[in-house]
Design a protein around this motif. Sequence first.
Motif, PDB file in Angstrom:
ATOM      1  N   ARG A 206      -8.592  34.183  -4.613  1.00  0.00           N
ATOM      2  CA  ARG A 206      -7.579  35.470  -4.894  1.00  0.00           C
ATOM      3  C   ARG A 206      -5.865  34.655  -5.282  1.00  0.00           C
ATOM      4  O   ARG A 206      -5.624  35.263  -6.307  1.00  0.00           O
ATOM      5  N   GLN A 207      -5.912  33.887  -4.419  1.00  0.00           N
ATOM      6  CA  GLN A 207      -4.094  33.350  -4.700  1.00  0.00           C
ATOM      7  C   GLN A 207      -4.712  31.823  -4.258  1.00  0.00           C
ATOM      8  O   GLN A 207      -3.785  32.070  -3.194  1.00  0.00           O
ATOM      9  N   TYR A 269       3.281  33.526   0.438  1.00  0.00           N
ATOM     10  CA  TYR A 269       3.063  32.710  -0.269  1.00  0.00           C
ATOM     11  C   TYR A 269       1.504  31.293  -0.505  1.00  0.00           C
ATOM     12  O   TYR A 269       0.626  31.962  -0.133  1.00  0.00           O
ATOM     13  N   ASN A 272      -0.635  33.143   2.727  1.00  0.00           N
ATOM     14  CA  ASN A 272      -1.487  34.229   2.053  1.00  0.00           C
ATOM     15  C   ASN A 272      -2.245  33.089   0.984  1.00  0.00           C
ATOM     16  O   ASN A 272      -3.833  34.356   1.354  1.00  0.00           O
ATOM     17  N   ALA A 273      -1.847  32.617   0.526  1.00  0.00           N
ATOM     18  CA  ALA A 273      -3.366  31.661  -0.754  1.00  0.00           C
ATOM     19  C   ALA A 273      -4.051  31.841   0.815  1.00  0.00           C
ATOM     20  O   ALA A 273      -4.479  31.210   1.681  1.00  0.00           O
ATOM     21  N   PRO A 339      -2.619  35.158  -9.963  1.00  0.00           N
ATOM     22  CA  PRO A 339      -1.850  35.428  -9.168  1.00  0.00           C
ATOM     23  C   PRO A 339      -1.158  36.634  -9.321  1.00  0.00           C
ATOM     24  O   PRO A 339      -0.275  36.152 -10.116  1.00  0.00           O
ATOM     25  N   THR A 340      -0.370  37.104  -8.205  1.00  0.00           N
ATOM     26  CA  THR A 340       0.903  38.209  -7.899  1.00  0.00           C
ATOM     27  C   THR A 340       1.409  36.328  -7.713  1.00  0.00           C
ATOM     28  O   THR A 340       2.197  36.437  -6.807  1.00  0.00           O
TER      29      THR A 340
END
Length: 558
Positions: A206-207, A269, A272-273, A339-340
């Motif tokens: 997701r990330q 970032y 949370n990856a 990804p955001t």
Amino acid sequence: MRGSIGSMLLDRLRHIGVSRIYGVPGDYNLEFLELVERTPGITFIGTCNELNAAYAADGDARMSGIGAVLVTYGVGDLSALSAVAGACAEGVPVVVISGMPPLHAIGSHALVHHTLADGNYDNVMACYRQFTVASARLRPETAVMETDRVLHAVQTLKRPVYIQFPSDICYVDIDAPAPVAAVVKPDPALLAQAAGWIVQRLAQARQPVVLVDGMVRQYGLQDLVLRLCTQRGIPYAALSTARTLLPETGALWLGPYGGHASAPGVADYVKNADCVIGLGVRFVDSTSGYFSQELQPGALIDVQPFSLTCDGKNMQGLVAADLLDAVARKMGDMPPACPTLPASPDHAAPALPDAQPWGQAAFWQQVEAFLQPGDIVGADNGSSMVAMLHARLRAGCSLLVQPVWAAIGYSLPASLGACLAMPERRHVLFIGDGSFQMTAQELSTLLRHRCNITIFLVNNGGYTIERMILGPQAAYNDIANWNYAALPAAMGGDAAAVLSLKAGDRATLDTALAQARQHEGLAFIEVGFTPMDAPAGLEVMGQAVRRYDYGIETPELP
């Protein structure tokens, strides 16, 4: 092909890309130096001492891919050893050649100078084995085999190697077949399986994020990494050992990563990856915000030069370049990740308020604007490196720093090597007064070779980085105040070719920068500050070091 042992060694050095050998003449290496002078395609660069020679070879290797240094036995070996250890810690391929006493002296345990006069000729080798990936003492019967073994190691493992060359064998003739290129190829089935592990993780991510460390420089992986990130839309961040290796602009550039010392948004970032592709990552105290990195359990895919660890499984016998290429090929038409990302950092230098007082905050902003695309920027450990690791460097700049070994004084002779490796580029060096005093002699060598470099001497009366840790007013952090701006002339600089200036406020710095922009050759600018004036981040770093090293939040004052 028949030829001398000395010619064989030089031919093989040229074959792996060595075109300069840094060093100091000594009675055990003079015959080899005579041969170097008669050999086209390879040049001896004399330096003021062996420590600086090895630093220069390190700086050259970071730009050209390989460096070499020549010393004399014992005194020269051990003088260079700290720099060789630094190259080992930072993954820099340097060939160290030591002219040593003749084989007949070694065999008879003769008590000669530059030894401990005890007949022991193995102690120096024992020292070097701790800081090199291969070592050898050349003998006529095994010279070719041992040379090829050692040079294969420096090419494959990208760390220093050490060759002892007895003084009486340089012109001994031997059969020397053509050298064979060092190539490591993984098992195709293992490679396909490993690439499949990574592609599967990326497809589920997701990330995702790529963390870049010094391995990317060591093995020239920049294009492969950029291809992977661009193809899949994966953002990347760089540890301090890998700054400027990949473009530091664009949507995929997250910013520098150093745990809690990272730029805003970057640490969160990475934390949370769910898929972190680490390229040679080592979380050293100085590159991780003192071990403040935070990764999700199981998120890290650990790619090392010859191995992969993914989802608790380890695979040996891989080659990082082949693995990255296989991953990119296997992804094929897989849709890019979306990804955001955190907001991209503003890469325009902030405007300076006209009323801002003189100090390092103003200085670093002014010199940041002075830097040009394509500059090679050196920064010594302490204030200069902290400032440059937080700077917005222009496109195509290369940052020459030594965050892991962190030896003060490294950057001046390393910049000499970088200048000679890349004379077509402009070089800019930031170095503190304490660091400069360690290796100042090599200013004379920069002058002798007419290097195109602007040197900013940051004079704040001592070891500011140490003051930030302990002893802000202690005498042990003070040093003698040299007349720094007078040194270029004293070291042989031609007054017509050298620019030497002082700046103590914004106006005089502006004038100095304008002159330096127009100057070809060496420009030396001494910039003065108060002892505790430091760039943003140095005080925080000092506090982190103090807590880790001494277990105290605030030092007790008498």
